[in-house]
Structure formats: C-alpha cells, structure tokens
Design a protein around this motif. Sequence first.
Motif, PDB file in Angstrom:
ATOM      1  N   GLU A 111      -7.580   3.016  -5.187  1.00  0.00           N
ATOM      2  CA  GLU A 111      -7.762   3.650  -3.875  1.00  0.00           C
ATOM      3  C   GLU A 111      -8.359   2.657  -2.889  1.00  0.00           C
ATOM      4  N   LEU A 112      -7.699   2.536  -1.733  1.00  0.00           N
ATOM      5  CA  LEU A 112      -8.161   1.657  -0.668  1.00  0.00           C
ATOM      6  C   LEU A 112      -8.887   2.438   0.416  1.00  0.00           C
ATOM      7  N   ALA A 113      -8.410   3.658   0.690  1.00  0.00           N
ATOM      8  CA  ALA A 113      -9.025   4.510   1.717  1.00  0.00           C
ATOM      9  C   ALA A 113      -8.670   5.960   1.431  1.00  0.00           C
ATOM     10  N   TRP A 114      -9.504   6.844   1.926  1.00  0.00           N
ATOM     11  CA  TRP A 114      -9.294   8.288   1.791  1.00  0.00           C
ATOM     12  C   TRP A 114      -9.301   8.896   3.185  1.00  0.00           C
ATOM     13  N   ILE A 115      -8.317   9.733   3.462  1.00  0.00           N
ATOM     14  CA  ILE A 115      -8.220  10.418   4.748  1.00  0.00           C
ATOM     15  C   ILE A 115      -8.339  11.906   4.462  1.00  0.00           C
ATOM     16  N   ASP A 116      -9.425  12.519   4.946  1.00  0.00           N
ATOM     17  CA  ASP A 116      -9.620  13.951   4.715  1.00  0.00           C
ATOM     18  C   ASP A 116      -8.551  14.780   5.420  1.00  0.00           C
ATOM     19  N   ALA A 140       0.846  -1.196   0.000  1.00  0.00           N
ATOM     20  CA  ALA A 140       0.000   0.000   0.000  1.00  0.00           C
ATOM     21  C   ALA A 140       0.882   1.247   0.000  1.00  0.00           C
ATOM     22  N   ILE A 141       0.384   2.290  -0.643  1.00  0.00           N
ATOM     23  CA  ILE A 141       1.161   3.521  -0.797  1.00  0.00           C
ATOM     24  C   ILE A 141       0.300   4.717  -0.414  1.00  0.00           C
ATOM     25  N   PRO A 142       0.786   5.576   0.521  1.00  0.00           N
ATOM     26  CA  PRO A 142       0.062   6.821   0.791  1.00  0.00           C
ATOM     27  C   PRO A 142       0.419   7.872  -0.262  1.00  0.00           C
ATOM     28  N   VAL A 143      -0.593   8.623  -0.701  1.00  0.00           N
ATOM     29  CA  VAL A 143      -0.387   9.652  -1.723  1.00  0.00           C
ATOM     30  C   VAL A 143      -1.123  10.906  -1.289  1.00  0.00           C
ATOM     31  N   ARG A 144      -0.410  12.032  -1.264  1.00  0.00           N
ATOM     32  CA  ARG A 144      -1.047  13.305  -0.922  1.00  0.00           C
ATOM     33  C   ARG A 144      -1.802  13.833  -2.140  1.00  0.00           C
ATOM     34  N   ALA A 145      -3.024  14.305  -1.910  1.00  0.00           N
ATOM     35  CA  ALA A 145      -3.803  14.893  -3.005  1.00  0.00           C
ATOM     36  C   ALA A 145      -3.216  16.238  -3.417  1.00  0.00           C
ATOM     37  N   PHE A 146      -2.792  17.022  -2.432  1.00  0.00           N
ATOM     38  CA  PHE A 146      -2.258  18.360  -2.691  1.00  0.00           C
ATOM     39  C   PHE A 146      -0.946  18.511  -1.913  1.00  0.00           C
ATOM     40  N   PRO A 147       0.150  17.911  -2.392  1.00  0.00           N
ATOM     41  CA  PRO A 147       1.394  17.870  -1.626  1.00  0.00           C
ATOM     42  C   PRO A 147       2.008  19.231  -1.309  1.00  0.00           C
ATOM     43  N   ILE A 148       1.720  20.235  -2.117  1.00  0.00           N
ATOM     44  CA  ILE A 148       2.315  21.550  -1.873  1.00  0.00           C
ATOM     45  C   ILE A 148       1.314  22.496  -1.239  1.00  0.00           C
ATOM     46  N   GLY A 149       0.125  22.595  -1.808  1.00  0.00           N
ATOM     47  CA  GLY A 149      -0.880  23.540  -1.335  1.00  0.00           C
ATOM     48  C   GLY A 149      -1.516  23.172  -0.010  1.00  0.00           C
ATOM     49  N   ALA A 150      -1.756  21.898   0.228  1.00  0.00           N
ATOM     50  CA  ALA A 150      -2.397  21.442   1.471  1.00  0.00           C
ATOM     51  C   ALA A 150      -1.858  20.058   1.830  1.00  0.00           C
ATOM     52  N   PRO A 151      -0.593  19.985   2.260  1.00  0.00           N
ATOM     53  CA  PRO A 151       0.037  18.687   2.489  1.00  0.00           C
ATOM     54  C   PRO A 151      -0.608  17.842   3.592  1.00  0.00           C
ATOM     55  N   ASP A 152      -1.335  18.459   4.511  1.00  0.00           N
ATOM     56  CA  ASP A 152      -1.947  17.712   5.613  1.00  0.00           C
ATOM     57  C   ASP A 152      -3.412  17.380   5.372  1.00  0.00           C
ATOM     58  N   GLU A 153      -3.890  17.616   4.178  1.00  0.00           N
ATOM     59  CA  GLU A 153      -5.285  17.334   3.851  1.00  0.00           C
ATOM     60  C   GLU A 153      -5.347  16.457   2.612  1.00  0.00           C
ATOM     61  N   GLY A 154      -6.272  15.528   2.601  1.00  0.00           N
ATOM     62  CA  GLY A 154      -6.494  14.701   1.430  1.00  0.00           C
ATOM     63  C   GLY A 154      -5.377  13.728   1.151  1.00  0.00           C
ATOM     64  N   ILE A 155      -5.366  12.609   1.890  1.00  0.00           N
ATOM     65  CA  ILE A 155      -4.351  11.585   1.685  1.00  0.00           C
ATOM     66  C   ILE A 155      -5.059  10.291   1.298  1.00  0.00           C
ATOM     67  N   ALA A 156      -4.665   9.733   0.180  1.00  0.00           N
ATOM     68  CA  ALA A 156      -5.234   8.463  -0.270  1.00  0.00           C
ATOM     69  C   ALA A 156      -4.256   7.346   0.064  1.00  0.00           C
ATOM     70  N   LEU A 157      -4.798   6.218   0.442  1.00  0.00           N
ATOM     71  CA  LEU A 157      -4.005   4.999   0.545  1.00  0.00           C
ATOM     72  C   LEU A 157      -4.398   4.170  -0.665  1.00  0.00           C
ATOM     73  N   VAL A 158      -3.409   3.862  -1.507  1.00  0.00           N
ATOM     74  CA  VAL A 158      -3.686   3.143  -2.743  1.00  0.00           C
ATOM     75  C   VAL A 158      -2.939   1.817  -2.750  1.00  0.00           C
ATOM     76  N   SER A 159      -3.492   0.870  -3.489  1.00  0.00           N
ATOM     77  CA  SER A 159      -2.862  -0.441  -3.616  1.00  0.00           C
ATOM     78  C   SER A 159      -1.654  -0.325  -4.540  1.00  0.00           C
ATOM     79  N   ALA A 160      -0.860  -1.373  -4.582  1.00  0.00           N
ATOM     80  CA  ALA A 160       0.305  -1.405  -5.468  1.00  0.00           C
ATOM     81  C   ALA A 160      -0.125  -1.263  -6.928  1.00  0.00           C
ATOM     82  N   GLU A 161      -1.377  -1.623  -7.216  1.00  0.00           N
ATOM     83  CA  GLU A 161      -1.911  -1.505  -8.575  1.00  0.00           C
ATOM     84  C   GLU A 161      -2.501  -0.125  -8.846  1.00  0.00           C
ATOM     85  N   GLY A 162      -2.524   0.750  -7.838  1.00  0.00           N
ATOM     86  CA  GLY A 162      -3.024   2.105  -8.026  1.00  0.00           C
ATOM     87  C   GLY A 162      -4.485   2.310  -7.697  1.00  0.00           C
TER      88      GLY A 162
END
Length: 163
Positions: free
Chosen positions: A60-65, A36-58
């Motif tokens: 989405e497994l979960a979304w963290i607001d 599993a890989i965590p990915v920031r939705a907005f890594p520069i503008g809002a790094p602490d908001e919107g983080i997806a956990l995605v599978s190795a295949e890409g």
Amino acid sequence: MMTTHNGAAAHNFTLRRNSFGRLVFVDAEGVAHEGAIPVRAFPIGAPDEGIALVSAEGHELAWIDQWSDISVELRSIIEEELAAREFMPQISRIVGVSSFATPSIWEVETNRGNTSFTLKGEEDIRRLPNSALLIADSHGIQFLIRDTKALDKHGRKILDRFL
C-alpha cells in the motif's frame, strides 16, 4: 501535490502516467513507484469509499477514504484506471435461459448491452448482502445483480430455480 488522509497521517503524492501508459505514484520524498494500481476496498457495497493505491509488488502506497479527499484531476486518473481493470456488467433483466439444468446459456440485458453467457453450475452464483448476486460465467467474467428485488417477475422466477 495531492493529499489524502489515513487516520491522522496525511500522505502527499502525485500520480501520472509514464510513456507506456502505466501509473506512476510519486511519494512525498520524491520516490517514484511505477505500475501503481488503484484497488477498491469494497467494490460492490461501497465503490466510492476506501480506495488503496498499491505498488506493483502489492504494498500500500496511499489510502483514500472518499473521493472528496482528493482532487478532481487525481480522481479522474484513478477512475480511468479502475474502469480499465474492473469489468463487471450489471444485469438489469434476465431475458431467458436455455435450460434449468446446468450448464445453461443465459440471455441477459446489462448496463453494457445485451449478451449471453454460460453458467456452468449453481455454485457460480454467489449471494451478496442486500439482495445482490454475483454470477460468474464459464470464462470467469463476473456479472452483478445489484438488487434481485428490482428484477421483473420473470427474472426473479428464473433465479429462484437456480438458488
């Protein structure tokens, strides 16, 4: 189990590391997703908001607001993984450049220490919202200037020659 919210739907999951140090996401049904890989939705503008956990295949497994939606333990695991994946030094000062023609060697101070890099061309400097810039060096490393107005006068003059 950890809980995060995606609109009205709640997702229960656990996150751990396997013997190889890779993240394993276990969903509410007990299905394990290795790599599993965590990915920031907005890594520069809002790094602490919107983080997806995605599978190795890409997928989405979960979304963290927001970080407040998850436990301290889970946040620690995710932040550790993000730090290993994301390497984007932030430039706090431009010491100098070898030339105003490209390619040029830039001497900079960053939050990770002093360094130098080669700028191949002006097209490797990308404007972002709120006076931010993203500069790619000749090796593909991304350097961030969060606010060009926060640079000293010397650094702003150098940037003006390339923008």
